[in-house]
Design a protein around this motif. Sequence first.
Motif, PDB file in Angstrom:
ATOM      1  N   ASP A 376      53.498  -1.811   3.382  1.00  0.00           N
ATOM      2  CA  ASP A 376      52.263  -1.116   3.013  1.00  0.00           C
ATOM      3  C   ASP A 376      52.463   0.400   3.058  1.00  0.00           C
ATOM      4  N   VAL A 377      53.164   0.868   4.077  1.00  0.00           N
ATOM      5  CA  VAL A 377      53.476   2.298   4.225  1.00  0.00           C
ATOM      6  C   VAL A 377      54.983   2.429   4.411  1.00  0.00           C
ATOM      7  N   ASP A 378      55.572   3.375   3.709  1.00  0.00           N
ATOM      8  CA  ASP A 378      57.027   3.532   3.742  1.00  0.00           C
ATOM      9  C   ASP A 378      57.496   4.533   4.788  1.00  0.00           C
ATOM     10  N   ILE A 379      56.766   5.638   4.936  1.00  0.00           N
ATOM     11  CA  ILE A 379      57.176   6.696   5.853  1.00  0.00           C
ATOM     12  C   ILE A 379      55.946   7.188   6.604  1.00  0.00           C
ATOM     13  N   ALA A 380      56.036   7.218   7.922  1.00  0.00           N
ATOM     14  CA  ALA A 380      54.948   7.760   8.741  1.00  0.00           C
ATOM     15  C   ALA A 380      55.457   9.021   9.421  1.00  0.00           C
TER      16      ALA A 380
END
Length: 583
Positions: A376-380
């Motif tokens: 869902d999210v690649d980089i936080a």
Amino acid sequence: MDMLNVKINGFAVSVPKGSTVLEAARIAGVEIPTLCFMKDKNEIGACRICVVEVNEGRGFRIATACVYPCSEGMEVLTNSAKIQKARKTTLELILSTHKKECLSCSRSNNCELQKLCLEYGVDEKAFDGFKPTYELDTTTPHLVRDNNKCILCRRCVAACQEQYVSVIGANDRGIDTNIGQAFELKLNDTPCISCGQCTVVCPTGALTVKDDTDKIWDAINDPSKTVIFETAPSIRATLGECFDMPIGTNVEGKMVAAIRRLGADKVFDTDFGADLTIIEEANELVERIKNGGTLPMITSCSPGWVKFCEFYYPDMLNHLSTCKSPQQMTGAVVKTYWAEKNGVDPKDIVMVSVMPCTAKKFEIGREDQSAAGVPDVDIAITTRELGAMIKRAGMNFVNLPDEEFDNPLADDTGAAVIFGATGGVMEAAVRTANAWLNGATEPLELEAVRGTQGLKEATVKVGGNDLKVAVASSGSAAKVVMDKLKAGNPDGWGFIEIMGCPGGCVNGGGQPIQPQYIRDTVDLKAVRAKALYDQDKSMALRMSHESPAVKKIYEEWYTDGFGGPKAHHDLHTSYVARKKYNI
């Protein structure tokens, strides 16, 4: 209140009985330097930087200000020649075993040790001899520990203890003393909850957040990728601190403008995901009540808290809401709904989240967080990392124009904004429940769950019934709540909000680092939270179910309704019982 009369550098001052010399000096407007001290948390007199001369009628002698009690008639000298020499010598001794890489250290210009060394004009080569060396610990997704830069102040140990987990402490003795885990385990082999509270109290570069910004620069420079940013509610209240703006300044418009100028294709607001979370959580709570599900239900927005529960209370995971966090919900919607609407392959989307929380770096790698078959999210990244990117890009952040988030995920409500403060999720949920079940048209102001206390309770009227709620922030407060639940829930709570960090997201481990003096004398949690509550109060829409963007997505995408099969597939997740130690 009993008072004492003392003299600080020859000036008379009256202080409460029981005050330390450090507290007396602050009352007198004098700041004594410290490196290990943390008010009410780490008062151990270990670093010896706070030494002063005191005279209690027997002549002047050296004492440590942070732990030495004041007495009637005491005289104190905070900057005599003897004291300045003592502090300088101590600093030079600290530097004798310190890895001096100031030019490349991420804490350069924001390092308490560096600042004091400059002020006291130290000679970094004054002492030379045996120098312990340590390997970097990079085993976790969120943290890099470099014990070669550690000064053994033990602030991180105190912060970890405040979080209850206490996975780090002092190992060995003498010159071999180092901060680490029991049995010399790597951090990833312990029940660390990834909260990052250790990183914001470390006075040097010994504990830093893993820098993922190069991945973003690479994606921005790849023409085949669509780079989309989302920013958490609290970032607007803290990012300005990276640019020396007053604490609590709301910089939402400048933040959007800056990210757009970095090269992002779209800038969306995680507030949308927060509003969506409230709708799904509220529906889940109603379903549990109607169908005899596990109660009380506990919120699942904080990945640090979720990890805490998986490690320390694995038998109670069924109390957690199955809702993904707002970060993950926003990413899921972008890679499903938005991707299809705009003809973009989810595999070509690089979803970047800007979060106050280092545990978000762990969360994006969890299983069951891939609505479109890709993460869902690649980089936080953290607030600090975004600040560093903006500086690298050469922007004059303070003078940027205010710009708005991109549609269709720009619509938000005041309920979503206050997610960043402890109690905000609870208040947002109760507002919607009050509207749905009581027919209320005005947002409920749930003052009882506001504030920075670790544990708060309230009773609210929902659907004609009293609902007892609890709000906890920090690992220690979470433990109190969970132990009460194990004891049979004697307080009768029906709904519980838990955040992993003290004060909630505004005090997350990825927020801007403030010197310990500021942390001791300013209630950062309250000042930052005020910016969010002020924005909430000024907004036309203040309840999550009023969000036009949320209404639209259920009309166009989740047509089987709240908590329906499609929404459950995209927006809900699962949890795992975790082994505390990998030995």
